[in-house]
Design an enzyme around this catalytic site. Sequence first.
Site, PDB file in Angstrom:
ATOM      1  N   ASP A 182       0.830  -1.204   0.000  1.00 14.97           N
ATOM      2  CA  ASP A 182       0.000   0.000   0.000  1.00 14.97           C
ATOM      3  C   ASP A 182       0.863   1.253   0.000  1.00 14.97           C
ATOM      4  O   ASP A 182       0.649   2.189  -0.770  1.00 14.97           O
ATOM      5  CB  ASP A 182      -0.915  -0.034   1.226  1.00 14.97           C
ATOM      6  CG  ASP A 182      -1.973   1.050   1.207  1.00 14.97           C
ATOM      7  OD1 ASP A 182      -2.405   1.460   0.101  1.00 14.97           O
ATOM      8  OD2 ASP A 182      -2.402   1.481   2.291  1.00 14.97           O
ATOM      9  N   HIS A 265      -4.330   2.200  -7.010  1.00 15.02           N
ATOM     10  CA  HIS A 265      -5.468   2.007  -6.116  1.00 15.02           C
ATOM     11  C   HIS A 265      -6.763   1.720  -6.870  1.00 15.02           C
ATOM     12  O   HIS A 265      -7.641   1.038  -6.348  1.00 15.02           O
ATOM     13  CB  HIS A 265      -5.639   3.216  -5.191  1.00 15.02           C
ATOM     14  CG  HIS A 265      -4.854   3.082  -3.917  1.00 15.02           C
ATOM     15  ND1 HIS A 265      -3.508   3.338  -3.858  1.00 15.02           N
ATOM     16  CD2 HIS A 265      -5.235   2.677  -2.666  1.00 15.02           C
ATOM     17  CE1 HIS A 265      -3.081   3.129  -2.627  1.00 15.02           C
ATOM     18  NE2 HIS A 265      -4.105   2.714  -1.893  1.00 15.02           N
ATOM     19  N   HIS A 268      -6.725  -1.884  -7.451  1.00 15.85           N
ATOM     20  CA  HIS A 268      -7.177  -2.550  -6.216  1.00 15.85           C
ATOM     21  C   HIS A 268      -8.691  -2.643  -6.188  1.00 15.85           C
ATOM     22  O   HIS A 268      -9.270  -3.708  -5.922  1.00 15.85           O
ATOM     23  CB  HIS A 268      -6.694  -1.792  -4.982  1.00 15.85           C
ATOM     24  CG  HIS A 268      -7.446  -2.148  -3.724  1.00 15.85           C
ATOM     25  ND1 HIS A 268      -8.665  -1.549  -3.403  1.00 15.85           N
ATOM     26  CD2 HIS A 268      -7.202  -3.047  -2.751  1.00 15.85           C
ATOM     27  CE1 HIS A 268      -9.111  -2.070  -2.278  1.00 15.85           C
ATOM     28  NE2 HIS A 268      -8.258  -2.971  -1.863  1.00 15.85           N
ATOM     29  N   HIS A 282      -5.547  -5.444   1.451  1.00 16.81           N
ATOM     30  CA  HIS A 282      -5.605  -4.234   0.621  1.00 16.81           C
ATOM     31  C   HIS A 282      -4.271  -4.008  -0.082  1.00 16.81           C
ATOM     32  O   HIS A 282      -4.213  -3.793  -1.297  1.00 16.81           O
ATOM     33  CB  HIS A 282      -5.954  -3.045   1.524  1.00 16.81           C
ATOM     34  CG  HIS A 282      -5.868  -1.712   0.860  1.00 16.81           C
ATOM     35  ND1 HIS A 282      -6.902  -1.176   0.125  1.00 16.81           N
ATOM     36  CD2 HIS A 282      -4.871  -0.790   0.832  1.00 16.81           C
ATOM     37  CE1 HIS A 282      -6.539   0.017  -0.336  1.00 16.81           C
ATOM     38  NE2 HIS A 282      -5.320   0.266   0.082  1.00 16.81           N
TER      39      HIS A 282
END
Length: 381
Positions: A182, A265, A268, A282
Amino acid sequence: MSGSNNLKVFSSPERYVQGRNATHQLGNEMKKLAMKGPVVVVTTATPKKLLGEAWTTSLKDAGYEHTELLFGGTCTAAEAQRIADHAVTQNAKTLVAFGGGQIIDAVRAAVGLVGDGSVCEFVSCPTVASTDAPCSALCVMYHEDHSFHEYRFMCRHPTLVLVDTTAVAKSPVRMLVGGLGDALATYYEARTVHEAHADNFLGGKQTETAIALSKLCCDILLEDGPAAVESLYCQAVTPALERVVEANTLLSGLGFESGGLCVAHSVHNGLTSQKETATYTHGQKVAFGILTQLILEGRPREELDTVLEFNHKVGLPLVLSGLGVDVSSEKAVCEIAERSLAPGESAHNEPFEVTVDMMVDAIRAADQAGAKFLKEKEVSK
């Protein structure tokens, strides 16, 4: 968020505290900020077992009355409302979250429902270094099936962020590894937002501080990430772990908000459309998103190799199968690409238009690059 007439915007928590046995100072740190009680501590069984005695004593010694509420497990709108309703019944003036990213986001969202800082303040106490959620004003909301629902942005950041690195050292290794994925995205995404002159997550333009913090975050991770992971295998608080916890938590939190997000992201979020990815963190999904972004942008091969090597060293996914997804499934790859380009997604912060076909090709090429890297590593053994 809407633009701010090209004004540069930077925001952060009021106070950040990190170190060994930091939970023992919770009450004192709250008093320094003139925070009020009653206090509701929202947690899960593991943080309570590990730190419950410390926070109970600390709050009591500082003169705070507190009650505790167990988190429901997923950061949904219903869970945030449940926490908010409980806070109201307790007349709480401060909500404290002990745990991982989802519990922190759920409590942050609950504070917003109660009054977003004007009625009730928020203390973020991460017990894992798995996401950049603790220092943020952003809530990532999910559906009950763990698929991505929406972003919610609160008006205020946590008043206090307190990170007990003794607890982090005892957390599952996979959680720290997820945090590395992340946080590593912070610089690569902020750089693209800067190049595109796009808005950051605060609705303004980047400050030089934001991009500098993002780069510092990346540098620390590449240097200390593998050693920090090793320290968790023996539950040791080491200088490398302290630096990586700061990078995962503070630098990434400030960097992604004030720097902005991009493809990593959004990929994701696209990956959450596949039920097979629900058991992965995550950061594991973001890590594959970084590879996709670098290929989509046509970055130098040296950069891609750096990330591939880093992922391999710390145990992050290099291929879609590492997230439970079959790259040969055209349906799955298309669904990921389409979801990652939904209206409002951060992939639209690229300085060029990104189409579904472009995203599909980038995902496949990222998987191929990862597979080739792993094959070469196997041959060289």
